[in-house]
Design an enzyme around this catalytic site. Structure first.
Site, PDB file in Angstrom:
ATOM      1  N   ASP A   1     -12.165  -3.693   2.793  1.00 25.27           N
ATOM      2  CA  ASP A   1     -11.215  -4.898   1.838  1.00 25.27           C
ATOM      3  C   ASP A   1     -12.088  -6.007   1.873  1.00 25.27           C
ATOM      4  O   ASP A   1     -13.341  -5.651   1.838  1.00 25.27           O
ATOM      5  CB  ASP A   1     -10.000  -4.940   2.377  1.00 25.27           C
ATOM      6  CG  ASP A   1      -9.016  -5.509   1.770  1.00 25.27           C
ATOM      7  OD1 ASP A   1      -8.357  -4.997   0.719  1.00 25.27           O
ATOM      8  OD2 ASP A   1      -8.587  -6.899   1.610  1.00 25.27           O
TER       9      ASP A   1
ATOM     10  N   THR B   1     -12.123   0.358  -8.139  1.00 30.79           N
ATOM     11  CA  THR B   1     -11.046  -0.474  -8.489  1.00 30.79           C
ATOM     12  C   THR B   1     -11.162  -1.300  -9.629  1.00 30.79           C
ATOM     13  O   THR B   1     -10.157  -1.265 -10.532  1.00 30.79           O
ATOM     14  CB  THR B   1     -10.848  -1.638  -6.920  1.00 30.79           C
ATOM     15  OG1 THR B   1     -11.107  -0.781  -6.079  1.00 30.79           O
ATOM     16  CG2 THR B   1      -9.796  -2.408  -7.301  1.00 30.79           C
TER      17      THR B   1
ATOM     18  N   LYS C   1      -2.667  -1.103   6.729  1.00 26.87           N
ATOM     19  CA  LYS C   1      -3.501  -2.174   6.424  1.00 26.87           C
ATOM     20  C   LYS C   1      -4.040  -2.686   7.726  1.00 26.87           C
ATOM     21  O   LYS C   1      -3.206  -2.475   8.658  1.00 26.87           O
ATOM     22  CB  LYS C   1      -3.054  -3.206   5.601  1.00 26.87           C
ATOM     23  CG  LYS C   1      -3.857  -4.059   4.699  1.00 26.87           C
ATOM     24  CD  LYS C   1      -4.454  -3.084   3.506  1.00 26.87           C
ATOM     25  CE  LYS C   1      -5.517  -3.963   2.779  1.00 26.87           C
ATOM     26  NZ  LYS C   1      -5.923  -3.279   1.670  1.00 26.87           N
TER      27      LYS C   1
ATOM     28  N   GLN D   1       0.808  -1.295   0.069  1.00 29.43           N
ATOM     29  CA  GLN D   1      -0.085   0.039   0.055  1.00 29.43           C
ATOM     30  C   GLN D   1       0.878   1.266  -0.082  1.00 29.43           C
ATOM     31  O   GLN D   1       0.630   2.512  -0.487  1.00 29.43           O
ATOM     32  CB  GLN D   1      -0.948   0.196   0.987  1.00 29.43           C
ATOM     33  CG  GLN D   1      -2.142   0.711   1.149  1.00 29.43           C
ATOM     34  CD  GLN D   1      -3.278   0.247   0.592  1.00 29.43           C
ATOM     35  OE1 GLN D   1      -3.567  -0.845   0.384  1.00 29.43           O
ATOM     36  NE2 GLN D   1      -3.689   0.951  -0.520  1.00 29.43           N
TER      37      GLN D   1
ATOM     38  N   ASN E   1     -16.981  -7.133  -5.945  1.00 28.01           N
ATOM     39  CA  ASN E   1     -17.026  -5.666  -6.565  1.00 28.01           C
ATOM     40  C   ASN E   1     -15.872  -5.558  -7.627  1.00 28.01           C
ATOM     41  O   ASN E   1     -16.107  -4.884  -8.845  1.00 28.01           O
ATOM     42  CB  ASN E   1     -16.803  -4.471  -5.568  1.00 28.01           C
ATOM     43  CG  ASN E   1     -17.958  -4.297  -4.878  1.00 28.01           C
ATOM     44  OD1 ASN E   1     -19.306  -4.688  -5.180  1.00 28.01           O
ATOM     45  ND2 ASN E   1     -17.867  -3.308  -3.914  1.00 28.01           N
TER      46      ASN E   1
ATOM     47  N   LYS F   1       1.742   1.752  -3.758  1.00 30.96           N
ATOM     48  CA  LYS F   1       0.401   2.048  -4.628  1.00 30.96           C
ATOM     49  C   LYS F   1      -0.164   3.356  -4.216  1.00 30.96           C
ATOM     50  O   LYS F   1      -0.335   3.968  -5.074  1.00 30.96           O
ATOM     51  CB  LYS F   1      -0.663   0.766  -4.073  1.00 30.96           C
ATOM     52  CG  LYS F   1      -2.089   1.016  -4.686  1.00 30.96           C
ATOM     53  CD  LYS F   1      -2.859   0.186  -4.189  1.00 30.96           C
ATOM     54  CE  LYS F   1      -2.763  -1.215  -4.330  1.00 30.96           C
ATOM     55  NZ  LYS F   1      -3.957  -2.096  -3.623  1.00 30.96           N
TER      56      LYS F   1
ATOM     57  N   SER G   1     -10.779   6.522  -2.908  1.00 27.17           N
ATOM     58  CA  SER G   1     -10.858   6.830  -1.503  1.00 27.17           C
ATOM     59  C   SER G   1     -10.039   8.191  -1.210  1.00 27.17           C
ATOM     60  O   SER G   1     -10.453   8.965  -0.168  1.00 27.17           O
ATOM     61  CB  SER G   1     -10.127   5.631  -0.466  1.00 27.17           C
ATOM     62  OG  SER G   1     -10.892   4.430  -0.722  1.00 27.17           O
TER      63      SER G   1
END
Length: 446
Positions: free
Chosen positions: A164, A207, A124, A109, A238, A112, A375
């Site tokens: 998540d 996403t 996370k 993350q 999703n 990213k 987000s």
């Protein structure tokens, strides 16, 4: 300490955390040239520091099931790096969650989030709680209990969790309700809330849509197009649903979905009507295999989608879902492009197979960054207390994914090693790493 010796130290210290070791090794092997070009990174031991989280918060979660019995689960929040912004990353509720899995996800993350160009650090969290088979009341009670423990360590300028696996809008709403009840503050501390009370349009789609936007840019860079391409999608949540939907919109032919029970194959391709059916079926927590009765096709119990001939593969389920043998199936089936919709869905051996056989490969830290990008936009909306329209946010998402692609492309061309294809793995790692590393050097040794 060299990069390689750092990797060896991580292997020694965390031998019981294979996913974390894999993530560290992947970044390490791609940034050695960057280290050589920037002596300050070695002087300030940037990579060594990034391999250890700022802190790991662990706690017990007590909650009551519908029978009135006390249940006990474990919860964590891994705050990895806030070099360029507040810690940002999802919460995962799944029985496979443990500290090592969350460290791998938090480490990924960092880079990213840096790639999005938005001011977000990496983190996370989650719990080994299993939402499957639980009633709405049980999930609500668990979310309340989880947030009672977590709330002291998060905040809009400190750490902003999201959803998540196992954590969707319902769960985020329950946790946000408890957070504001405990703190008496209405702030943008969680993203993925409902639209109308702090949430953002397009977050559900982000996403999956972002994945296909990245894929589209990757195809264009190869003077290619998605039109007429056959696409394999794994997962049915999703990310998979909206990746399939956007691939369809851009002219692709999606022929698979999958879940933990097996693979759904429709050689005719999924139309919008069929994709909408999958959405409704999963929302109702009903079996994916019921599709065959209504639309035809075939259900393959216990199978994965990688056995079918196709042009594009989009693994959207979970980490390490594609092993070496399955990657060889992709090669045999004629796949030319692989873009990761999940976090590290290919094992290290599978990545080697894909890259060594000339398949253009996009790692998750670049290709699936659309979710955290939106987000970040939700955080901005919460800060200024204004909402943007779906089309405005979609335009921003497309721009962000284009920038991620272009930055990864440029860094891959400069530092990459794959012959005949662009090395997006190196490019994404380098582009994200440099941004975080520059901040850490600027700060000194704190």
């Amino acid at each position: 300490m060299s990069i390689q010796s750092t990797v060896e130290q991580v292997q020694k210290n965390y031998a019981h955390q294979p996913e974390f070791i894999q993530a560290v090794q992947e970044v390490a092997m791609t940034i050695e040239k960057v280290y050589a070009d920037n002596p300050k990174f070695a002087e300030f031991k940037v990579f060594e520091r990034l391999c250890e989280p700022d802190r790991i918060i662990s706690f017990r979660v007590n909650w009551e099931n519908d029978k009135g019995e006390v249940e006990v689960n474990r919860g964590w929040r891994v705050q990895f790096s806030n070099a360029i912004g507040p810690y940002k990353g999802g919460l995962r509720f799944h029985p496979t969650v443990n500290e090592g899995v969350l460290k791998f996800l938090g480490f990924e993350q960092i880079f990213k989030n840096a790639l999005t160009g938005l001011p977000m650090g990496g983190g996370k969290g989650g719990s080994d709680f299993d939402p499957k088979g639980k009633s709405d009341a049980e999930i609500r009670r668990f979310c309340y209990a989880f947030m009672r423990e977590l709330h002291k360590n998060i905040g809009k300028d400190m750490d902003v969790p999201a959803g998540d696996i196992g954590v969707g809008g319902r769960e985020v709403n329950y946790m946000f309700a408890m957070y504001k009840n405990l703190t008496r503050e209405y702030e943008g501390v969680l993203t993925g809330k409902g639209v109308g009370f702090g949430g953002s349009l397009i977050r559900t789609e982000a996403t999956g849509y972002g994945l296909v936007y990245f894929l589209d840019n990757m195809l264009k860079a190869n003077n290619d197009t998605l039109v007429g391409k056959t696409v394999l999608v794994s997962g049915a949540g999703n990310v998979a649903q909206y990746a399939a939907e956007k691939a369809l919109h851009l002219g692709g032919k999606v022929i698979t979905f999958s879940d933990s029970q097996g693979t759904l194959h429709d050689a005719q391709g999924f139309t919008q009507e069929k994709i909408d059916w999958v959405k409704a079926q999963k929302d109702a927590r009903k079996p994916l295999c019921d599709y065959v009765e209504k639309f035809g096709g075939e259900w393959l119990p216990g199978a994965k989608p990688w056995q079918f001939d196709a042009d594009v593969a989009l693994p959207c389920a979970t980490q390490n879902e594609v092993n070496k043998e399955e990657a060889e199936q992709l090669v045999k089936g004629g796949v030319k492009y692989v873009a990761e919709g999940a976090n590290m869905p290919l094992t290290a051996e599978a990545i080697d197979v894909v890259r060594n056989n000339g398949i253009t490969y996009a790692p998750g830290k670049a290709a699936n960054a659309g979710g955290v990008a939106v987000s970040g936009l939700e955080m901005s909306q919460n800060s200024v207390r204004q909402y943007k329209s779906f089309s405005e946010l979609d335009d921003k998402l497309q721009n962000i994914m284009r920038n991620i692609h272009d930055n990864s492309l440029a860094a891959g061309q400069k530092y990459g090693s794959t012959e005949g294809t662009v090395d997006y793995m190196t490019g994404a790692n380098v582009a994200g790493f440099i941004q975080v590393a520059n901040a850490l050097v600027a700060y000194g040794i704190l």
